[in-house]
Design an enzyme around this catalytic site. Structure first.
Site, PDB file in Angstrom:
ATOM      1  N   ASP A 153      12.879  -8.477   0.237  1.00  0.00           N
ATOM      2  CA  ASP A 153      12.391  -7.125  -0.017  1.00  0.00           C
ATOM      3  C   ASP A 153      10.869  -7.158   0.132  1.00  0.00           C
ATOM      4  OD1 ASP A 153      11.571  -4.687  -0.967  1.00  0.00           O
ATOM      5  OD2 ASP A 153      12.546  -4.861  -2.927  1.00  0.00           O
ATOM      6  N   VAL A 154      10.363  -6.581   1.217  1.00  0.00           N
ATOM      7  CA  VAL A 154       8.927  -6.686   1.491  1.00  0.00           C
ATOM      8  C   VAL A 154       8.091  -5.738   0.642  1.00  0.00           C
ATOM      9  CG1 VAL A 154       9.156  -7.647   3.801  1.00  0.00           C
ATOM     10  CG2 VAL A 154       9.197  -5.165   3.504  1.00  0.00           C
TER      11      VAL A 154
ATOM     12  N   TYR B  27       6.523  10.878   5.350  1.00  0.00           N
ATOM     13  CA  TYR B  27       6.578   9.916   6.459  1.00  0.00           C
ATOM     14  C   TYR B  27       5.279   9.952   7.261  1.00  0.00           C
ATOM     15  CZ  TYR B  27       8.103   7.655  10.779  1.00  0.00           C
ATOM     16  OH  TYR B  27       8.211   6.820  11.880  1.00  0.00           O
TER      17      TYR B  27
END
Length: 256
Positions: A70-71, A163
């Site tokens: 999980d970055v 986004y």
């Protein structure tokens, strides 16, 4: 670099690409593998689920491993770097590609969704770039690339302000880090893809909307290898004098 320098050769280099078991990330991985790089794929899927992506890279003839991580988690990122260094040695190339996109308008976006978008699309980039930078700095060589979006320049077409905001933040992050990294022979750049035909795009929009989007772009839809080619240039010795830059791969959708 001299005229005799191999221009597009990454033999001996190790590249870590986040979110790289499909779509743009996998396309980048395939191109860098063809250039001779060792590849570290990353994602949240299981080792078994990552097997098709691993097999694609192996068919090219490159060394490749997959690391589930999980970055967005600091300890997971540090563990990923440490474990992969023990396997391949130094990580020379860091491609921050992992990202998410929800096509919701500002009225539909919850605070939780806003925070998730920024966490995946920019905080993860910070964590991975920081881990890469402190290692590259000691060796005085490195390449860090953010995979941003055309929305960073023109805004999103159908809402999803979170986004677009996260992708714009990636550009500012890259430009600032490029100044910090330059004295250590580390380049930091961004790539802004336009409409690339990926699984993510097909999950986000219905087929009729994708056709409408394709018809609106002078060169039509791009593919992941178009983005991979730009990454390959920036990672190679051909791109040694390019830093703090943004390369647009959008088929004429947005011309600056």
């Amino acid at each position: 670099m001299t005229a005799s320098t191999p221009l597009f050769n990454l033999t001996g280099r190790t590249a870590l690409i986040t979110g790289s078991c499909q779509g743009i990330g996998l396309g980048i991985a395939e191109v860098l593998a063809q250039m001779g790089a060792r590849i570290i794929l990353n994602g949240l899927i299981t080792d078994e689920e990552a097997r098709p992506a691993l097999n694609k890279i192996r068919k090219i003839g490159a060394e490749v491993i997959y690391h589930q991580a999980d970055v967005t988690d600091e300890s997971s990122v540090e563990n990923m770097f440490s474990k992969n260094e023990s396997k391949f040695g130094s990580i020379d190339i860091m491609i921050n590609n992992a990202g998410i996109c929800y096509p919701h308008t500002i009225e539909e976006i919850s605070l939780q969704e806003w925070q998730e978008m920024l966490n995946v699309n920019i905080t993860a980039n910070f964590l991975c770039a920081r881990a890469a930078f402190k290692r590259m700095k000691a060796r005085k060589w490195g390449r860090i690339i953010q995979i941003s979006s055309v929305t960073a320049h023109q805004g999103a077409l159908f809402g999803h302000v979170h986004y677009a905001a996260s992708k714009g933040a990636q550009l500012s992050f890259s430009k600032t880090l490029a100044r910090t990294a330059a004295p250590y022979n580390i380049t930091v750049n961004s790539i802004c893809p336009g409409i690339i035909l990926t699984d993510l795009l097909q999950r986000t929009y219905p087929a009729e909307k994708i056709k409408e989007l394709a018809d609106s772009v002078p060169l039509g839809l791009g593919n992941p290898y178009d983005v991979g080619a730009a990454a390959g240039y920036l990672c190679s010795e051909s791109g040694r004098y390019v830093t703090g830059a943004t390369i647009d791969i959008n088929g004429g959708m947005n011309i600056r």
